[in-house]
Scaffold this motif. Sequence first.
Motif, short mmCIF file in Angstrom:
data_model
loop_
_atom_site.label_atom_id
_atom_site.label_comp_id
_atom_site.label_asym_id
_atom_site.label_seq_id
_atom_site.Cartn_x
_atom_site.Cartn_y
_atom_site.Cartn_z
N LEU A 213 0.90 -1.19 0.03
CA LEU A 213 0.04 0.00 0.06
C LEU A 213 0.93 1.20 0.06
O LEU A 213 0.61 2.16 -0.69
CB LEU A 213 -0.82 -0.15 1.09
CG LEU A 213 -1.93 1.17 1.35
CD1 LEU A 213 -2.60 1.53 0.24
CD2 LEU A 213 -2.42 1.04 2.66
N MET A 214 1.77 1.38 0.90
CA MET A 214 2.70 2.42 0.88
C MET A 214 3.51 2.69 -0.48
O MET A 214 3.55 3.67 -0.82
CB MET A 214 3.76 2.19 1.87
CG MET A 214 4.81 3.26 2.38
SD MET A 214 6.10 2.85 3.44
CE MET A 214 7.20 2.34 2.14
N ILE A 215 3.97 1.52 -1.05
CA ILE A 215 4.56 1.88 -2.27
C ILE A 215 3.68 2.27 -3.31
O ILE A 215 3.73 3.33 -4.14
CB ILE A 215 5.41 0.51 -3.09
CG1 ILE A 215 6.27 0.13 -2.03
CG2 ILE A 215 6.00 0.54 -4.39
CD1 ILE A 215 7.45 1.03 -1.98
N ARG A 216 2.46 1.66 -3.61
CA ARG A 216 1.53 2.36 -4.36
C ARG A 216 0.89 3.74 -4.03
O ARG A 216 1.05 4.52 -5.23
CB ARG A 216 0.15 1.44 -4.29
CG ARG A 216 -0.91 1.87 -5.21
CD ARG A 216 -2.42 0.99 -4.99
NE ARG A 216 -2.83 0.78 -3.93
CZ ARG A 216 -3.70 1.62 -3.30
NH1 ARG A 216 -4.17 2.61 -4.03
NH2 ARG A 216 -4.13 1.65 -2.06
N ARG A 217 1.04 4.02 -2.87
CA ARG A 217 0.67 5.52 -2.72
C ARG A 217 1.73 6.42 -2.90
O ARG A 217 1.69 7.60 -3.67
CB ARG A 217 0.40 5.68 -1.21
CG ARG A 217 -1.21 5.26 -0.66
CD ARG A 217 -1.41 5.46 0.92
NE ARG A 217 -2.86 5.24 1.13
CZ ARG A 217 -3.14 5.28 2.39
NH1 ARG A 217 -2.13 5.15 3.34
NH2 ARG A 217 -4.30 4.91 2.42
N SER A 218 3.15 6.01 -2.90
CA SER A 218 3.99 6.97 -3.37
C SER A 218 4.18 7.13 -4.59
O SER A 218 4.76 8.03 -5.21
CB SER A 218 5.46 6.37 -2.82
OG SER A 218 5.97 5.05 -3.49
N TYR B 97 1.18 1.13 8.10
CA TYR B 97 2.50 1.23 8.21
C TYR B 97 3.14 2.60 9.00
O TYR B 97 2.57 3.33 9.31
CB TYR B 97 3.06 1.35 6.34
CG TYR B 97 2.56 2.56 6.00
CD1 TYR B 97 2.80 3.90 5.88
CD2 TYR B 97 1.27 2.36 5.01
CE1 TYR B 97 2.33 4.86 5.26
CE2 TYR B 97 0.71 3.34 4.18
CZ TYR B 97 1.11 4.66 4.38
OH TYR B 97 0.61 5.59 3.59
N HIS B 98 4.48 2.77 9.13
CA HIS B 98 5.02 3.66 9.81
C HIS B 98 5.12 4.84 9.09
O HIS B 98 5.17 4.99 7.88
CB HIS B 98 6.39 3.30 10.67
CG HIS B 98 6.41 2.09 11.43
ND1 HIS B 98 5.74 2.32 12.73
CD2 HIS B 98 6.59 0.89 11.34
CE1 HIS B 98 6.07 1.25 13.38
NE2 HIS B 98 6.45 0.21 12.47
N THR B 99 5.07 6.16 9.84
CA THR B 99 5.29 7.39 9.15
C THR B 99 5.99 8.16 10.00
O THR B 99 6.20 7.81 11.31
CB THR B 99 3.86 8.17 8.97
OG1 THR B 99 3.13 8.37 10.29
CG2 THR B 99 2.98 7.43 7.91
N ALA B 100 6.62 9.34 9.68
CA ALA B 100 7.34 10.11 10.78
C ALA B 100 7.36 11.74 10.12
O ALA B 100 7.26 12.01 8.90
CB ALA B 100 8.75 9.74 10.67
N LYS B 101 7.26 12.46 11.13
CA LYS B 101 7.78 13.84 10.97
C LYS B 101 9.19 14.07 10.65
O LYS B 101 9.90 13.56 11.58
CB LYS B 101 6.96 14.96 11.83
CG LYS B 101 7.31 16.40 11.54
CD LYS B 101 6.56 17.30 12.43
CE LYS B 101 6.75 18.55 12.31
NZ LYS B 101 6.00 19.53 13.43
N ILE B 102 9.93 14.69 9.74
CA ILE B 102 11.39 14.46 9.60
C ILE B 102 11.87 15.98 9.40
O ILE B 102 11.31 16.91 9.02
CB ILE B 102 11.75 13.78 8.74
CG1 ILE B 102 11.39 14.25 7.10
CG2 ILE B 102 11.29 12.26 9.03
CD1 ILE B 102 11.98 13.23 5.98
N GLU B 103 13.09 16.03 9.63
CA GLU B 103 13.88 17.35 9.15
C GLU B 103 15.13 16.61 8.26
O GLU B 103 15.88 15.82 8.92
CB GLU B 103 14.24 18.32 10.00
CG GLU B 103 15.25 17.94 11.25
CD GLU B 103 15.75 18.73 12.28
OE1 GLU B 103 15.00 19.90 12.10
OE2 GLU B 103 16.65 18.38 13.10
N TYR B 104 15.39 17.22 7.22
CA TYR B 104 16.84 16.69 6.31
C TYR B 104 18.00 17.22 7.00
O TYR B 104 17.95 18.37 7.63
CB TYR B 104 16.58 17.23 4.93
CG TYR B 104 15.47 16.52 4.35
CD1 TYR B 104 15.48 15.25 3.75
CD2 TYR B 104 14.20 17.38 4.30
CE1 TYR B 104 14.28 14.65 3.18
CE2 TYR B 104 13.07 16.70 3.72
CZ TYR B 104 13.25 15.42 3.11
OH TYR B 104 11.96 14.81 2.43
#
Length: 300
Positions: A121-126, A186-193
Amino acid sequence: MFSSVFVNDDLATSMQPLPAGPSSRIKPSSLLSSLHSSLPRDGAKAGCSKYLATRAYNKTLLIEELLQRYFCEELAERRKVHEEEMKELSNLNQEVPIFVCTMAFPTIPCPLHVFEPRYRLMIRRSMETGTKQFGMCIADELKGFADHGCMLEVRDVKFFPDGRSVVDTIGIARFKVLSHGQRDGYHTAKIEYLEDKKVEGEELTELLKLHDSVYDQALGWFTSLKDDMKNQIISHFGQLPVKDSDPQGNPNGPAWCWWLLAVLPLENKAQLTILTMNALKDRLIAIRRVLIFVTRKRPR
């Protein structure tokens, strides 16, 4: 009102004409029941398998007309929800999808065999959002996944009839996790580069000397390997990248550092520690120590 045949995924299905007239409004539930009962079970399964393998489908004009005629409000609402969802999923800072599996590094290929439903599902959405990106982190017993990782960009996907896929990705950027989350399994995250801090003057002069020295050390280690070992590394990761003329030209630092980090015999936690460093000098010193260790440990 309508003709009797429609085609979808090479499946031909017959339907009885619907009565016309002002008093003959069709109930949505009856219409859906009629559509469902008219689909051949074996053929539908074959059609789904074909779609899963090719991700190509034909628009069913009859179904589209039925939806627009009898479910116009529901269709408009669903389109609105879909657009909002795609916008939300496209934000690669606030809710980045996280694949919890292995270490990944900038500029380094990371092929994946995707078979779990949540990651399918995650890959399909991306792919549907057009970002073609997601984060890769190693597992963490307490938090679910590590606090640092690498963004991957999808270069190619091969789908199989059973829903599995082989995904060709490459690392593009490092990130730090600000908060952990989940979405639909599936896991998600708020990130900073993360980016390397640049230096100038005498610090830059010392950095360039260290950079050239560690590169020569890495080249010497790699060329000293047995041919079968070198061939295995080259077949998977390619040749050792050339030395960068400007080590600070890329926010992630020289590509050869990540190539070396990927092929050296290091545990994931040690690799992760070096991945998080935002000073090229610190990363070069760490790599030099590893090279000294593996060179001394090698049997003579």
